[in-house]
Design an enzyme around this catalytic site. Structure first.
Site, mmCIF file in Angstrom:
data_model
loop_
_atom_site.group_PDB
_atom_site.id
_atom_site.type_symbol
_atom_site.label_atom_id
_atom_site.label_comp_id
_atom_site.label_asym_id
_atom_site.label_seq_id
_atom_site.Cartn_x
_atom_site.Cartn_y
_atom_site.Cartn_z
ATOM 1 N N CYS A 66 34.548 25.170 -53.329
ATOM 2 C CA CYS A 66 35.600 24.902 -52.337
ATOM 3 C C CYS A 66 35.494 23.479 -51.808
ATOM 4 C CB CYS A 66 35.494 25.897 -51.188
ATOM 5 S SG CYS A 66 36.844 25.721 -49.984
ATOM 6 N N CYS A 70 33.981 23.882 -43.953
ATOM 7 C CA CYS A 70 33.730 24.847 -42.872
ATOM 8 C C CYS A 70 32.220 25.122 -42.768
ATOM 9 C CB CYS A 70 34.487 26.142 -43.141
ATOM 10 S SG CYS A 70 36.260 25.908 -43.464
ATOM 11 N N CYS A 73 30.418 28.533 -43.909
ATOM 12 C CA CYS A 73 30.742 29.124 -45.205
ATOM 13 C C CYS A 73 29.763 28.735 -46.304
ATOM 14 C CB CYS A 73 32.161 28.729 -45.604
ATOM 15 S SG CYS A 73 32.722 29.565 -47.105
ATOM 16 N N CYS A 110 41.427 43.777 -51.147
ATOM 17 C CA CYS A 110 41.612 42.412 -50.663
ATOM 18 C C CYS A 110 41.239 41.449 -51.785
ATOM 19 C CB CYS A 110 40.745 42.156 -49.439
ATOM 20 S SG CYS A 110 41.022 43.348 -48.106
ATOM 21 N N CYS A 143 45.982 43.122 -50.100
ATOM 22 C CA CYS A 143 45.956 41.990 -49.173
ATOM 23 C C CYS A 143 45.452 40.777 -49.948
ATOM 24 C CB CYS A 143 45.034 42.282 -47.993
ATOM 25 S SG CYS A 143 44.915 40.922 -46.792
ATOM 26 N N CYS A 203 47.131 39.514 -41.335
ATOM 27 C CA CYS A 203 45.735 39.897 -41.114
ATOM 28 C C CYS A 203 44.986 38.630 -40.737
ATOM 29 C CB CYS A 203 45.149 40.522 -42.391
ATOM 30 S SG CYS A 203 43.374 40.862 -42.321
ATOM 31 N N ARG A 273 38.552 45.621 -37.734
ATOM 32 C CA ARG A 273 37.603 45.843 -38.821
ATOM 33 C C ARG A 273 36.259 45.218 -38.484
ATOM 34 N NH1 ARG A 273 40.143 43.085 -43.014
ATOM 35 N NH2 ARG A 273 41.708 44.695 -42.681
#
Length: 368
Positions: A66, A70, A73, A110, A143, A203, A273
């Site tokens: 990626c 962040c 992460c 998901c 999702c 979501c 969740r």
């Protein structure tokens, strides 16, 4: 200001809007009030979701690699975390992984891919996966979580059969610049709004335990409420070695319960969740948390392993809940759940963080 948590539950059940003062009172309540707090939050949870638990299953379509920075992460730019790294898995593998979770009881799959956001080709790729998945499992919800969306991409995902789109706000707007420099809080809000406008169920949730203040938490929770999120995953920081937040252990099981309760009081009728990191931070209080949250991920996460899927299902049953969409089990001969000593409230690491080495992107069976 409410007199007690049951009075607050009465107010929320009558349609009141949680105030900042009340949210702070919930978030800072004492440990000796914990069971009273859970009992009051449980009234809201049961009023809207009865005794069901929605089981979700993650399929990591593309892991690592990626370009975003962040800090929380393991897949971030410059991460030294020894996670699985692979580009897009084949559609047949995505379908096989999803089927594993569905057979174990998941009613929502998901589909997640790392990156700032998808190209139009990526959206086409996911659309093909979704069409194949819906063909074999027409009743399952899908999702997608692909990052920041460009114009027209949400509409294309909706057209191919995607039901919901996940893009977490993660924290408050004020704190966001401390955890990411490659995009802004407003970019995340805009993506959720695009998804919602396209007819996808929004979501969006949190990552807690990153050093945020109580005020940051309340800002983030209220932002999710204002955004109209249908589903709020609450992630508890997993401090991967090789990331800027490695060694960050700021949560206790009681703190996690208070955070979940604050979300429940703010958003009484929303799917909440208990998501990544629940095993290591809630620890033995996971079953108690099911009285507040009505949803969880089954088995493994994107880059780390969860507790065995069968243990998740046993925990749901032992706590007196049923998996959403499953047939009720009337077998009274089943053994009762055993009690365990509660962990000390001091801040310390819980269960070890285990890098995922099975499931999507590997030759080994998934955990479900």
């Amino acid at each position: 200001m409410f007199n007690n948590f049951q009075a607050l539950a009465d107010r929320q059940l009558s349609g009141a809007t949680l105030t900042r003062q009340d949210a702070l009172a919930v978030l800072t309540s004492s440990d000796d009030m914990m069971l009273d707090l859970v009992a009051a939050a449980a009234r809201l949870r049961r009023a809207h979701f009865a005794n069901t638990v929605k089981v979700n299953y993650l399929v990591n379509l593309k892991s690592g690699l990626c370009p975003e920075d962040c800090t929380y992460c393991s897949q971030r730019l410059g991460s030294a975390a020894q996670i699985l790294k692979y580009t897009w898995i084949k559609p047949e593998e995505a379908l096989a992984q999803a089927t594993t979770g569905i057979k174990a009881g998941a009613s929502r799959v998901c589909l997640v891919a790392s990156g700032k956001g998808p190209t139009d080709r990526d959206v086409d790729r996911v659309a093909g996966m979704v069409e194949g998945l819906k063909e074999q499992h027409p009743g399952v919800e899908v999702c997608a979580c692909l990052g920041i969306l460009k114009e027209g991409q949400a509409e294309k995902l909706k057209a191919c059969g995607v039901d919901a789109y996940n893009h977490n706000l993660n924290t408050s707007e004020e704190m966001y610049k401390e955890i990411c420099s490659t995009h802004e809080f407003a970019d995340r809000v805009r993506t959720v709004e695009h998804a919602k406008a396209a007819g996808l169920s929004p979501c969006s949730g949190l990552i807690v335990g990153m050093g945020e203040s109580d005020e940051d938490l309340i800002d983030a929770i209220f932002a999710l409420r204002d955004l109209g999120s249908d589903s709020i995953p609450v992630n508890f920081l997993m401090p991967f070695e090789g990331t800027p937040l490695e060694g960050t252990w700021l949560l206790t099981p009681a703190r996690c319960l208070r955070i979940l309760a604050t979300v429940r009081f703010a958003c009484p009728d929303v799917e909440i969740r208990m998501a990544g990191g629940r095993e290591m931070h809630l620890r033995t209080l996971q079953p108690l948390a099911l009285n507040i949250a009505n949803s969880l991920f089954l088995g493994d996460y994107l880059t780390s392993e969860g507790q065995p899927g069968q243990d998740d299902l046993a925990m749901i049953a032992d706590a007196g809940f049923t998996v959403l969409g499953s047939q009720p089990d009337n077998d009274s001969s089943a053994p009762a759940a055993t009690s365990h000593d509660m962990p000390d409230a001091e801040t310390r690491p819980g269960a070890p963080l285990t890098i995922r080495r099975r499931g999507a992107g590997t030759e080994f069976a998934a955990n479900a």
